[in-house]
Design a protein around this motif. Structure first.
Motif, PDB file in Angstrom:
ATOM      1  N   ASP A  28      79.422  49.912  95.358  1.00 60.67           N
ATOM      2  CA  ASP A  28      78.082  50.424  94.955  1.00 60.67           C
ATOM      3  C   ASP A  28      77.178  49.089  94.569  1.00 60.67           C
ATOM      4  N   GLY A  29      77.455  48.135  95.426  1.00 60.38           N
ATOM      5  CA  GLY A  29      76.577  46.842  95.318  1.00 60.38           C
ATOM      6  C   GLY A  29      76.814  46.179  93.830  1.00 60.38           C
ATOM      7  N   ARG A  30      77.729  46.605  93.037  1.00 59.76           N
ATOM      8  CA  ARG A  30      78.135  45.976  91.843  1.00 59.76           C
ATOM      9  C   ARG A  30      79.309  44.896  92.025  1.00 59.76           C
ATOM     10  N   GLY A  31      79.340  43.832  91.106  1.00 59.78           N
ATOM     11  CA  GLY A  31      80.466  42.851  91.307  1.00 59.78           C
ATOM     12  C   GLY A  31      81.651  43.708  90.947  1.00 59.78           C
ATOM     13  N   PRO A  32      82.879  43.046  91.336  1.00 58.69           N
ATOM     14  CA  PRO A  32      84.046  43.667  91.111  1.00 58.69           C
ATOM     15  C   PRO A  32      84.307  44.014  89.681  1.00 58.69           C
ATOM     16  N   LEU A  33      84.913  45.229  89.383  1.00 53.75           N
ATOM     17  CA  LEU A  33      85.209  45.609  87.845  1.00 53.75           C
ATOM     18  C   LEU A  33      86.561  44.964  87.797  1.00 53.75           C
ATOM     19  N   ALA A  34      86.457  44.334  86.413  1.00 55.90           N
ATOM     20  CA  ALA A  34      87.627  43.470  86.039  1.00 55.90           C
ATOM     21  C   ALA A  34      87.923  44.313  84.420  1.00 55.90           C
ATOM     22  N   VAL A  35      89.057  44.666  84.304  1.00 53.27           N
ATOM     23  CA  VAL A  35      89.422  45.383  83.002  1.00 53.27           C
ATOM     24  C   VAL A  35      90.844  44.970  82.474  1.00 53.27           C
TER      25      VAL A  35
END
Length: 145
Positions: A28-35
């Protein structure tokens, strides 16, 4: 001298108890999700994550089909392993016993009992993500001493 871990060293390190930071691409044009997540791993096997199947991270994991798992030791001398791999399966159900085993890894027997009991209703929402390690990046600064 290389600071990279050998295959046996990196597998043993990943099998230790660490909290993993799991990263997955976002389209979605966001950075990678990191959790941060608890995980299970036995040398030579797959990495297993247990998490809420309705979460954004699981949606992204399904789309991407690949994740990166990074674990580190915070005490000096510093060590880390970053592992990229393909998602092999996403199992749609997780038993209370499986959740208890993972909690025991992190909290011990008594802590696992309390944690699972306090979060018993969450079990119905859980899934297990199995990742096959393919690409490793490691550093072991104990080798520099």
């Amino acid at each position: 001298m290389s600071l990279a871990m050998t295959p046996a060293e990196r597998e043993a390190f990943l099998a230790e108890v660490h909290v993993a930071v799991v990263s997955v691409a976002d389209d979605d044009g966001r950075g990678p999700l990191a959790v941060p997540l608890w995980y299970d791993y036995q040398p030579g096997g797959d990495i297993v994550l247990v998490t809420d199947r309705n979460s954004r991270k699981v949606e992204l994991v399904r789309k991407a089909g690949r994740v990166t798992v990074c674990v580190q030791e915070q005490e000096m001398p510093y060590r880390y392993a970053s592992v990229e791999g393909a998602v092999i399966t996403i199992e749609g159900t997780v038993t209370v016993e499986r959740r208890w085993e993972l909690a025991r890894r992190y909290l011990g027997r008594e802590g696992a009992d309390g944690y699972v009991e306090a979060t018993r209703d969450a079990t119905a929402r859980m899934c297990a993500i199995r990742i096959r390690p393919e690409h490793w990046l490691t550093r072991d600064y104990t080798k520099a001493a």
